[in-house]
Design a protein around this motif. Structure first.
Motif, short mmCIF file in Angstrom:
data_model
loop_
_atom_site.label_atom_id
_atom_site.label_comp_id
_atom_site.label_asym_id
_atom_site.label_seq_id
_atom_site.Cartn_x
_atom_site.Cartn_y
_atom_site.Cartn_z
N ARG A 22 5.45 7.60 -33.56
CA ARG A 22 5.97 8.93 -33.24
C ARG A 22 5.25 9.94 -34.12
NH1 ARG A 22 10.82 8.94 -30.30
NH2 ARG A 22 11.77 6.89 -30.20
N THR A 23 4.79 11.02 -33.52
CA THR A 23 4.08 12.04 -34.28
C THR A 23 4.78 13.38 -34.11
OG1 THR A 23 2.58 12.47 -32.43
CG2 THR A 23 1.86 10.86 -34.06
N ARG A 24 4.45 14.31 -34.99
CA ARG A 24 4.97 15.67 -34.90
C ARG A 24 3.77 16.61 -34.88
NH1 ARG A 24 8.59 17.20 -39.58
NH2 ARG A 24 6.87 16.31 -40.75
N GLY A 25 3.86 17.62 -34.05
CA GLY A 25 2.78 18.59 -33.96
C GLY A 25 3.33 20.00 -33.86
N LYS A 89 8.80 17.68 -26.08
CA LYS A 89 8.43 16.28 -26.20
C LYS A 89 7.26 16.02 -25.27
CE LYS A 89 12.95 14.68 -27.50
NZ LYS A 89 14.08 13.83 -27.23
N THR A 90 6.36 15.14 -25.71
CA THR A 90 5.22 14.79 -24.86
C THR A 90 4.83 13.34 -25.10
OG1 THR A 90 2.94 15.30 -24.26
CG2 THR A 90 3.55 15.66 -26.55
N ASP A 97 5.24 12.31 -29.03
CA ASP A 97 5.02 13.46 -29.90
C ASP A 97 6.11 14.49 -29.70
OD1 ASP A 97 3.65 15.02 -31.74
OD2 ASP A 97 2.01 15.53 -30.41
N ARG A 98 6.52 15.11 -30.80
CA ARG A 98 7.40 16.28 -30.74
C ARG A 98 6.56 17.47 -31.18
NH1 ARG A 98 11.73 16.96 -34.95
NH2 ARG A 98 10.76 18.90 -35.56
N VAL A 99 6.49 18.49 -30.34
CA VAL A 99 5.69 19.67 -30.62
C VAL A 99 6.62 20.86 -30.83
CG1 VAL A 99 3.93 21.25 -29.72
CG2 VAL A 99 3.79 18.81 -29.19
N SER A 100 6.50 21.50 -31.99
CA SER A 100 7.25 22.72 -32.27
C SER A 100 6.36 23.91 -31.93
CB SER A 100 7.66 22.77 -33.74
OG SER A 100 8.55 21.73 -34.04
#
Length: 153
Positions: A22-25, A89-90, A97-100
């Motif tokens: 899981r990544t964050r972007g 979310k993607t 990935d969670r993109v803010s």
């Protein structure tokens, strides 16, 4: 150098997908005083598409700090006043990935390094370059409509 960046990006993407990490972007919708939106073309990945500036969130890094860091690294804009719009979310590129998404404004001159970012410029939201990514077009439509912000990237 672009071949090295492309190879590293491709290898990282495959490892993240294989390991199901899981990544964050973060992504930033940055406007100038004329209401034009900043878009960039990366020097790695799909280099033909214009996208919103952004990148990964480091371990123990807050998304807002990451958004500010990415703007400084990618286009040389420091200290932009940014506000959070929403989280997405993607599963693109084989990763979860969670993109803010953030927005703000700046009239600081752009400075790109020509490696990580190969091109950057401001464009009217109603006249994006033909090569703007589908996700970028969706975010602009959401912006024009006043939201909602969040869901699938």
């Amino acid at each position: 150098m672009n071949r090295f960046l492309q190879f590293g990006w491709s290898l990282r993407r495959r490892l993240i997908g294989l390991l199901r990490i899981r990544t964050r972007g973060v992504k930033v919708m940055l406007f100038n005083s004329r209401g034009e939106l900043l878009l960039i073309r990366n020097g790695y990945g799909d280099t033909g598409l214009f996208v919103l500036p952004g990148g990964g969130v480091g371990r123990r890094e807050e998304p807002l700090a990451a958004a500010r860091r990415e703007l400084a690294e990618e286009v040389g804009i420091a200290g932009a006043d940014l506000r959070h719009l929403g989280d997405y979310k993607t599963v693109a590129e084989g990763k979860r990935d969670r993109v803010s998404l953030f927005h703000g404004s700046s009239d600081q001159p752009l400075r790109i390094d020509g490696r990580e970012v190969s091109e950057a410029g401001f464009f009217p939201p109603g006249d994006l370059p033909q090569a703007a990514s589908p996700a970028t077009r969706r975010r602009v439509r959401e912006w024009v409509a006043g939201g909602p912000f969040g869901g699938a990237w």
